[in-house]
Each structure stands twice: as C-alpha cells, then as structure tokens.
Design a protein around this motif. Sequence first.
Motif, PDB file in Angstrom:
ATOM      1  N   LYS A  72       1.433  47.342  34.590  1.00 55.42           N
ATOM      2  CA  LYS A  72       0.502  46.879  35.620  1.00 55.42           C
ATOM      3  C   LYS A  72      -0.936  46.936  35.112  1.00 55.42           C
ATOM      4  O   LYS A  72      -1.804  46.188  35.560  1.00 55.42           O
ATOM      5  N   ASP A  73      -1.194  47.849  34.190  1.00 51.17           N
ATOM      6  CA  ASP A  73      -2.524  47.970  33.584  1.00 51.17           C
ATOM      7  C   ASP A  73      -2.353  48.623  32.225  1.00 51.17           C
ATOM      8  O   ASP A  73      -1.457  49.455  32.034  1.00 51.17           O
ATOM      9  N   LEU A  74      -3.222  48.269  31.272  1.00 50.19           N
ATOM     10  CA  LEU A  74      -3.104  48.832  29.938  1.00 50.19           C
ATOM     11  C   LEU A  74      -4.457  48.743  29.245  1.00 50.19           C
ATOM     12  O   LEU A  74      -4.757  47.787  28.543  1.00 50.19           O
ATOM     13  N   ARG A  75      -5.274  49.764  29.499  1.00 51.87           N
ATOM     14  CA  ARG A  75      -6.604  49.843  28.901  1.00 51.87           C
ATOM     15  C   ARG A  75      -6.873  51.282  28.459  1.00 51.87           C
ATOM     16  O   ARG A  75      -6.415  52.227  29.096  1.00 51.87           O
ATOM     17  N   PHE A  76      -7.645  51.442  27.386  1.00 54.37           N
ATOM     18  CA  PHE A  76      -7.994  52.794  26.938  1.00 54.37           C
ATOM     19  C   PHE A  76      -9.255  52.735  26.076  1.00 54.37           C
ATOM     20  O   PHE A  76      -9.563  51.731  25.441  1.00 54.37           O
ATOM     21  N   TYR A  77      -9.987  53.848  26.090  1.00 57.31           N
ATOM     22  CA  TYR A  77     -11.214  53.970  25.301  1.00 57.31           C
ATOM     23  C   TYR A  77     -10.912  54.604  23.947  1.00 57.31           C
ATOM     24  O   TYR A  77     -10.163  55.578  23.846  1.00 57.31           O
ATOM     25  N   ILE A  78     -11.541  54.053  22.901  1.00 58.62           N
ATOM     26  CA  ILE A  78     -11.466  54.605  21.549  1.00 58.62           C
ATOM     27  C   ILE A  78     -12.877  54.943  21.086  1.00 58.62           C
ATOM     28  O   ILE A  78     -13.816  54.151  21.277  1.00 58.62           O
ATOM     29  N   THR A  79     -13.030  56.118  20.494  1.00 62.41           N
ATOM     30  CA  THR A  79     -14.341  56.524  19.980  1.00 62.41           C
ATOM     31  C   THR A  79     -14.157  57.304  18.682  1.00 62.41           C
ATOM     32  O   THR A  79     -13.028  57.484  18.202  1.00 62.41           O
ATOM     33  N   ASN A  80     -15.260  57.759  18.112  1.00 63.23           N
ATOM     34  CA  ASN A  80     -15.244  58.584  16.892  1.00 63.23           C
ATOM     35  C   ASN A  80     -14.444  57.935  15.768  1.00 63.23           C
ATOM     36  O   ASN A  80     -13.602  58.581  15.132  1.00 63.23           O
ATOM     37  N   VAL A  81     -14.693  56.673  15.493  1.00 60.11           N
ATOM     38  CA  VAL A  81     -13.983  55.994  14.409  1.00 60.11           C
ATOM     39  C   VAL A  81     -14.586  56.448  13.080  1.00 60.11           C
ATOM     40  O   VAL A  81     -15.769  56.253  12.814  1.00 60.11           O
ATOM     41  N   LEU A  82     -13.756  57.070  12.266  1.00 62.43           N
ATOM     42  CA  LEU A  82     -14.183  57.617  10.978  1.00 62.43           C
ATOM     43  C   LEU A  82     -13.225  57.131   9.896  1.00 62.43           C
ATOM     44  O   LEU A  82     -12.008  57.257  10.046  1.00 62.43           O
ATOM     45  N   LEU A  83     -13.743  56.557   8.826  1.00 64.79           N
ATOM     46  CA  LEU A  83     -12.895  56.199   7.689  1.00 64.79           C
ATOM     47  C   LEU A  83     -12.828  57.372   6.719  1.00 64.79           C
ATOM     48  O   LEU A  83     -13.759  58.174   6.622  1.00 64.79           O
ATOM     49  N   ILE A  84     -11.717  57.484   6.024  1.00 65.96           N
ATOM     50  CA  ILE A  84     -11.469  58.610   5.127  1.00 65.96           C
ATOM     51  C   ILE A  84     -11.339  58.092   3.700  1.00 65.96           C
ATOM     52  O   ILE A  84     -10.560  57.158   3.443  1.00 65.96           O
ATOM     53  N   ASP A  85     -12.106  58.686   2.771  1.00 70.43           N
ATOM     54  CA  ASP A  85     -12.012  58.241   1.379  1.00 70.43           C
ATOM     55  C   ASP A  85     -10.960  59.068   0.632  1.00 70.43           C
ATOM     56  O   ASP A  85     -10.324  59.970   1.202  1.00 70.43           O
ATOM     57  N   ALA A  86     -10.783  58.762  -0.633  1.00 70.26           N
ATOM     58  CA  ALA A  86      -9.714  59.387  -1.417  1.00 70.26           C
ATOM     59  C   ALA A  86      -9.927  60.890  -1.602  1.00 70.26           C
ATOM     60  O   ALA A  86      -8.977  61.623  -1.880  1.00 70.26           O
TER      61      ALA A  86
ATOM     62  N   VAL B  89     -16.287  59.304   6.882  1.00 69.84           N
ATOM     63  CA  VAL B  89     -17.526  58.527   6.946  1.00 69.84           C
ATOM     64  C   VAL B  89     -17.529  57.747   8.256  1.00 69.84           C
ATOM     65  O   VAL B  89     -16.558  57.047   8.570  1.00 69.84           O
ATOM     66  N   PRO B  90     -18.593  57.851   9.066  1.00 69.21           N
ATOM     67  CA  PRO B  90     -18.585  57.220  10.386  1.00 69.21           C
ATOM     68  C   PRO B  90     -18.688  55.701  10.331  1.00 69.21           C
ATOM     69  O   PRO B  90     -19.409  55.139   9.510  1.00 69.21           O
ATOM     70  N   VAL B  91     -17.934  55.063  11.209  1.00 64.18           N
ATOM     71  CA  VAL B  91     -18.068  53.622  11.429  1.00 64.18           C
ATOM     72  C   VAL B  91     -19.036  53.416  12.588  1.00 64.18           C
ATOM     73  O   VAL B  91     -18.858  53.991  13.661  1.00 64.18           O
ATOM     74  N   LYS B  92     -20.057  52.634  12.366  1.00 67.17           N
ATOM     75  CA  LYS B  92     -21.017  52.319  13.423  1.00 67.17           C
ATOM     76  C   LYS B  92     -20.549  51.038  14.111  1.00 67.17           C
ATOM     77  O   LYS B  92     -20.607  49.953  13.537  1.00 67.17           O
ATOM     78  N   LEU B  93     -20.050  51.184  15.331  1.00 67.43           N
ATOM     79  CA  LEU B  93     -19.495  50.031  16.036  1.00 67.43           C
ATOM     80  C   LEU B  93     -20.592  49.054  16.447  1.00 67.43           C
ATOM     81  O   LEU B  93     -21.695  49.451  16.835  1.00 67.43           O
TER      82      LEU B  93
END
Length: 545
Positions: A303-317, A322-326
């Motif tokens: 009936k509904d399908l929404r969600f918030y995503i935050t704190n996106v961080l990429l990981i190096d080897a 490292v933060p992603v600036k949206l």
Amino acid sequence: MRHRVPTFALGSLAAALLAACGGGGGGSEAPKTTLSGTVADGYLKGATVCLDVNGNSICDSGEPSGITTDGGKYTLTGITASDETKYPVLVSVPATAIDSDNPTGTVGKSYFLSSPAGKGSFVSPLTTLIQQKVVAGASIDTAESTVKTLLSITDTTVSLFSDYVAAQGTAVQTDATTAGRYARTHEAARVVAASLQAGYDALKSDSNAKAVQKVLLAQAEDALSVQKVTAADTSNPTFSTAGVVAADSPNTLKKILAYEKGNTVAATQTVNIDFDVVAGSQAVSCGVALTGLGTKATSGQVKDLRFYITNVLLIDAQGNTVPVKLDDNANQSRDVALIDFEDATGKCPTSTGTVTTYKSIAGKVAPGTYVGVALTLGVPVKSADADKVSLNHSDTTAATTPPLLTNASMAWSWQSGRKFSKIEFVPDAPITRPTGTTTTWNVHLGSTGCKGDPTKGVVTACTNPNRMDFSFAAFNASTQKIVLDLAELFKNSDLSYDSGGAAGCMSGTTDPECAGIFEALQIGLASGLPINGGAAQKLFAVKAK
C-alpha cells in the motif's frame, strides 16, 4: 662620598651563585616532581592517565602516564612543575575499568576523559566538557561558568574541579544544599559518560582524536540540554541516564566526523546508487500481487513503500570511509534522500501518495577507487555539515527544513519526528485482531522516547534512535544496486494477525509485532541502537543491475 658598584660585578656574582646552586646554563634539568589526582564518573579503577605533551589528545608512549587504583587515584612521576600547568590531563577508560558507581562490574564500553592544564587534581566527564571549550579558545573560568550554566548551578562555592563524589556524601540532586548541587553534578557526569560511551567505539580508531572528542562531546551537551529544558523545574533540573542520552547511530557520527575533520580534496567524482525492492524472487511495485510472505505465507499487495536513506559513505580498499555529498533536489537535501517506490496505483492511494517515484540517489565524492558502501535507514537528529540544521525533529514550516521532510504522510506527532520507513502491506483477507479486524499491516520505523520541543528551538533527543546502519564491503555502483527484500522484513511476522495496539509495528518497545521486524532491521528493540553495526542484517542486499 658614595661609590658606584659596577654592574658587571653583580652579574658575575649572580652567575657564580647560580652555578653553585646547579642552575643557569650548562644543560641542567629542572627539578622533578609528581602529579597526583583522582579520576571519576564514579571513582574509576584501571584507567590510563597521562599528560598530553604533544597535544594530539592521545596517551602516547613516552608521555608521563599511570594507572588509576582504588578510589580513582593516580600519580604521574618524572614531570616538572611547569609540565603540570602546561599540559592537559588525558584519561583513557577501557571497557574493563571498574566504576565505584557499579563496583560489581566493569564500565562495559570504553571512553575518554580530560581536564585542563593545571587542573589535574580531579578529572571527570564535566572537566572534559570544560577542556573542550578551552581547546576552542575559552578561558578555564569562562568554560567552567558555561558548563555550570548548563547544569543550572549558580552557587559560586560549587566547583566542577572538586571531587563531587566526596562532596555529595549521601545527598540527592537538589538545589537545597551544596551537597545536593554536587549530587547534581555527579548525575550529570553520568549522562555525559553514557553519551560518550554510546558513540566512542564507532569512532575511536579514527586517526584524528581531537575531532572524535569534539563530535562526541557535542552529543553529550545535547543530552544535558534536553534533560534540562524538559525538567519540571528548569531552575533545578535533575539528570539521569535512564532519561535521554543523545545517542545517534554510528554512521551518523562518522558522517559528522567527516565534516569536522574537513575534506581537503573536493568532491567531484559522480556517484549514482540505484535501489530496488523484491519479495524473495518476486518483483515489487504497487498493484502487483505478492504471495508467501511472513510466517503464514500471506498474499496481498503493498500500500506504501517509502524510506529515508542518509549517511552515504563509500569505502576504499584500506577500509577508510569517505562521505558522499548528495545533490540537492526535491528528494535529496542535507545528505538525506527519500527513496519512493509508491506510485499511487493499485492499493497505493492517491490521497497520500505520489505518482512520481524516486529509486536512485545521486551525489559526488572525492576522486578515488571505492570497493564498498555504508548507509543508514533513517533521518539524523541534525545535519552533518557546519550549519547543524535540525532534521528529524524540525518545524515543517521552517525555511531551513528541506522539502523532503515536509511530507505529512512521512511524519508522526511526537516531537515532529519522521517515519524513517513507511512500508504498508494489505493482505487479501482482513487482518484478525482481538477486538475485530483491520486491513493494513504497517512497518513505521522512527525514533521513540523523545524529549525536547523543536518548535522552541530545543534540540530533541530520544531514548531509542531506531536508525538502521548497514554496509557492504563489496559494492560497485556502476554494475550493482541495493535491494530491499520484503520477504526478509516479514520473515518472522504473521501478516494475518495483529495482537492489538498499533496495526503492525510502529516502533513500540512493548509491541509484540515489533520483535520480528526489529530483528530483521538488526536494531535492538529495547535500546534503539544498531546490533553489531547491522553486520548480520539480510534486509538489504547487493545484486547485479
């Protein structure tokens, strides 16, 4: 007749006297002394104390150090009198340390303490707050006055550098007596210590100890502020760790830390991360029939399908995050994104839904090669940037509130908080309840146990943050997507039945329907904190595009 004494003769005499006393040049060392003091939340035994000679906020080998004994006592040897007034005292409290407030057990989680130079006779969580303000440029007197104001202590005879455990005696925290005021400082110190412990393990391996301490102490001050302004009598507040501890998720703290440290390399590399939703092997969208969900293999539609995503961080080897600036748009702002699979068709109502979907987040990162990703399901208390704008609990009409947080269907009433997820399922048959039936099984995730009025500019904090951290050590955004699996979400839930109260799970700690949902989210239902960083979660997975 008076005779003038040649000045060179006096100079020669002084030099001779100094030489006779072992002073002056020649490389003679200043006399050695000791520094003794006490360390407490309650008195702490088994903590490492040192002088921070090199100013890096870490107890390094070679710096004068010692271990606290019974009653929190320590002694540093081999220092000079000038060292005591030149260098701050640092304390590293391991998880195995014993706190006299809990003499039968260990503190359980490591944290740190400090005190300004010349103030090492008593080191506590409150002197740690004072030292942070000294680092920021305040005088010791001004810093102490600021912290006393935070505690509503106006008694000039009360010093935050005094041993509050001894001064308290058997008194309880009250404004009636000096002992009662010291009891208040003791309880406030416990709140600070608990707040530091809540986030320290997630950040302590970071190389910039000063930035780590700044982030965690800001969280601790928020905890004290919330308790103060929500007390029945704000002129005589009481403090308790059973109340509000401003614990945010580890990923939130990492994102804030990234901003505090500063990024010397501009974020110019484009990042696009796609999301999808499945139910086992079934594709999911509004109007599509789903089968076999939950413990009773229930059929129905979303009936509904929404969600918030935050704190996106990429990981190096090397494991660095490292933060992603949206990018800023209608669905992204302040590094928060609203992922939206609801399109107002089928069971998804047009009255509360949107025709437009949003299934991919876009941003930029410092140039590099990245092998993994970390994210958080939820909305932070405040933005991670220098502006620190309130996000989760904020006035929907304020100009600083991003449009994606003004959606009424993603909000609930307590302290203007947000639903981190709005996942609703309508079974083909009505849901049985003790008092009748209902039609919709809800998964509304959000912070609970919240205090503080955001409409009055008060930072709101919650006993149960309920943000879900998760990460993938192997992820390639160009060839892979992140997939939410409803079969995993409902794996331990009976979607044909509800025991009463909120329909489904709306984050209530005593709601039986929440036990299975929070297990899938890998969030402690009682604490509201991630379980082992979400390492065992299967709700989200990486799949090929």
